[in-house]
Design an enzyme around this catalytic site. Structure first.
Site, mmCIF file in Angstrom:
data_model
loop_
_atom_site.group_PDB
_atom_site.id
_atom_site.type_symbol
_atom_site.label_atom_id
_atom_site.label_comp_id
_atom_site.label_asym_id
_atom_site.label_seq_id
_atom_site.Cartn_x
_atom_site.Cartn_y
_atom_site.Cartn_z
ATOM 1 N N ASN A 90 27.594 -34.277 -26.086
ATOM 2 C CA ASN A 90 26.244 -34.661 -25.638
ATOM 3 C C ASN A 90 26.118 -34.652 -24.116
ATOM 4 O OD1 ASN A 90 26.449 -35.537 -28.482
ATOM 5 N ND2 ASN A 90 24.362 -36.222 -28.078
ATOM 6 N N TYR A 144 17.639 -27.810 -18.496
ATOM 7 C CA TYR A 144 18.423 -28.963 -18.028
ATOM 8 C C TYR A 144 19.869 -28.572 -17.693
ATOM 9 C CZ TYR A 144 21.111 -33.305 -18.615
ATOM 10 O OH TYR A 144 21.990 -34.342 -18.475
ATOM 11 N N ALA A 163 20.037 -19.993 -22.396
ATOM 12 C CA ALA A 163 18.693 -19.985 -22.997
ATOM 13 C C ALA A 163 18.798 -20.110 -24.509
ATOM 14 C CB ALA A 163 17.979 -18.691 -22.631
ATOM 15 N N ASN A 167 12.198 -17.850 -19.525
ATOM 16 C CA ASN A 167 10.782 -17.651 -19.878
ATOM 17 C C ASN A 167 9.952 -18.917 -19.649
ATOM 18 O OD1 ASN A 167 11.443 -19.337 -21.992
ATOM 19 N ND2 ASN A 167 11.032 -17.844 -23.622
ATOM 20 N N GLY A 199 19.780 -34.068 -40.545
ATOM 21 C CA GLY A 199 20.690 -33.137 -39.865
ATOM 22 C C GLY A 199 21.665 -33.794 -38.917
ATOM 23 N N TYR A 216 20.254 -25.285 -36.308
ATOM 24 C CA TYR A 216 20.650 -25.175 -34.900
ATOM 25 C C TYR A 216 22.142 -24.844 -34.799
ATOM 26 C CZ TYR A 216 22.272 -26.776 -30.350
ATOM 27 O OH TYR A 216 22.911 -26.866 -29.148
ATOM 28 N N ARG A 267 17.490 -39.366 -38.686
ATOM 29 C CA ARG A 267 16.911 -38.051 -38.414
ATOM 30 C C ARG A 267 17.675 -37.023 -39.253
ATOM 31 N NH1 ARG A 267 16.989 -36.382 -32.152
ATOM 32 N NH2 ARG A 267 19.198 -36.159 -32.579
ATOM 33 N N ASN A 276 15.281 -16.920 -32.093
ATOM 34 C CA ASN A 276 15.487 -17.085 -30.646
ATOM 35 C C ASN A 276 16.972 -17.128 -30.284
ATOM 36 O OD1 ASN A 276 12.779 -17.397 -30.967
ATOM 37 N ND2 ASN A 276 12.602 -19.295 -29.811
#
Ligand code: UDP
Length: 323
Positions: A170, A11, A74, A32, A278, A141, A276, A92
């Site tokens: 955001n 995005y 990425a 990828n 975190g 994250y 949620r 990752n």
């Protein structure tokens, strides 16, 4: 410049690639396609289908691109998922990110632009949040992005790498051609817009009991094209350091839903769910540093414009990209 862009099919990456090309740069995208989409890669860019885990292939692709700068988008970027699969984030975002730093060094590239996040701060002591706040992430994250920031600092000190790390608030909205399509959508605005698109009966509010005026989380939404413009400014010689990218305006989840109703002209039913894990209650940027030092000028700071461009893209692409 020749710019090597990882995650250019995602995005944020896809729209940064589009803006780089519009500004006259040449771009090689390396992706990828686990999160990204082939049709999201601007046809004017070179595309290499590859994974950061493949250090040899990555190193060859960086060399072949003749890049003078690397932009690293990425990554895995979901707070909630990172609380369940922390290993994925450390592998990752950190371990495979190191492959890219080494490939950059091997190719003699001096400039590196990194997608970091306001999640590196954790719940802030004060808002608006400036870059000098202490960083105490409360999810893997944010921690993984902070670890990469630290690697960048050492590469700068020891190898002379000139880097700009943007701490995004955001990202939202769309360009004319490219927009937000995650295979599993967790983000607020695209999830809310599923209701007026007729794809969901209601949207969900993750937590309605936060210590905020209406009980829902407050975030700072920034238009994706404004975000992309900051990346282009970061390529100028001598620019380096950490920069927040946001508008300095906080909107609660309920306010975002109201704006989606206003923009789409359709009623949107919202159902309160548990928080949620975190998620900090309130994250709002102080982005004066980017304005002052990079000459950044957000063109679409209004939430209405952000939601309007997202809505236009989703109406034209109700099922996202065709893959
Ligand atoms: N959120 C929500 N419902 C959704 C998606 C998100 O209430 O369907 C909330 C989420 O808990 C957070 C805010 O909206 O407080 C923004 O979440 P998003 O996932 O878009 O971005 P993040 O802040 O996690 O980067």
């Amino acid at each position: 410049m020749n710019v090597f862009v990882t995650g250019g099919a995602g995005y944020i990456g896809s729209i940064c690639v589009e803006e780089l090309l519009n500004a006259g740069h040449a771009v090689t995208v390396y992706d990828n396609l686990t999160e990204g989409h082939r049709p999201a890669v601007d046809p004017r860019a070179e595309f290499v289908h590859g994974c950061l885990s493949d250090e040899a292939g990555l190193t060859r692709a960086v060399q072949a691109s003749k890049a003078e700068a690397v932009m690293h988008f990425a990554a895995n970027a979901l707070v909630g998922e990172s609380m369940v699969k922390p290993e994925k984030y450390f592998r990752n975002n950190v371990a495979w990110g190191l492959h890219l730093l080494e490939a950059t060094r091997a190719a003699g590239i001096r400039k590196f632009v990194f997608s970091s996040t306001c999640a590196t701060y954790g719940p802030p002591d004060r808002v608006p949040m400036t870059e000098d706040l202490p960083q105490h992430p409360i999810n893997p994250y944010g921690e993984s992005k902070l670890m990469f920031e630290k690697m960048l600092t050492w590469y700068q000190r020891l190898h002379g790498l000139e880097f700009v790390a943007f701490r995004y608030f955001n990202a939202a909205g769309a360009s004319e051609r490219f927009g937000e399509h995650h295979r599993v959508e967790t983000h607020l605005i695209p999830n809310v817009l599923k209701v007026p698109l007729g794809q969901a009966a209601h949207c969900e509010i993750y937590g309605a009991d936060y210590p905020t005026p209406d009980g829902t989380c407050i975030r700072d939404y920034i238009h994706i094209i404004d975000l992309a413009q900051a990346h282009i400014l970061a390529l100028a010689p001598g620019k380096q350091g950490f920069y927040n990218l946001g508008n300095g305006d906080g909107y609660s989840v309920r306010q975002v839903i109201q704006m989606c109703e206003q923009v789409t002209g359709k009623p949107i039913t919202a159902v309160a769910k548990p928080p949620r894990p975190g998620d900090p209650p309130k994250l709002v940027a102080g982005a004066e540093k980017a304005i002052r030092e990079l000459g950044w000028k957000p063109r679409y700071p209004k939430l209405e414009d952000i939601v309007t461009t997202a809505w236009r893209w989703h109406q034209r692409h109700p099922h996202g990209y065709p893959d």
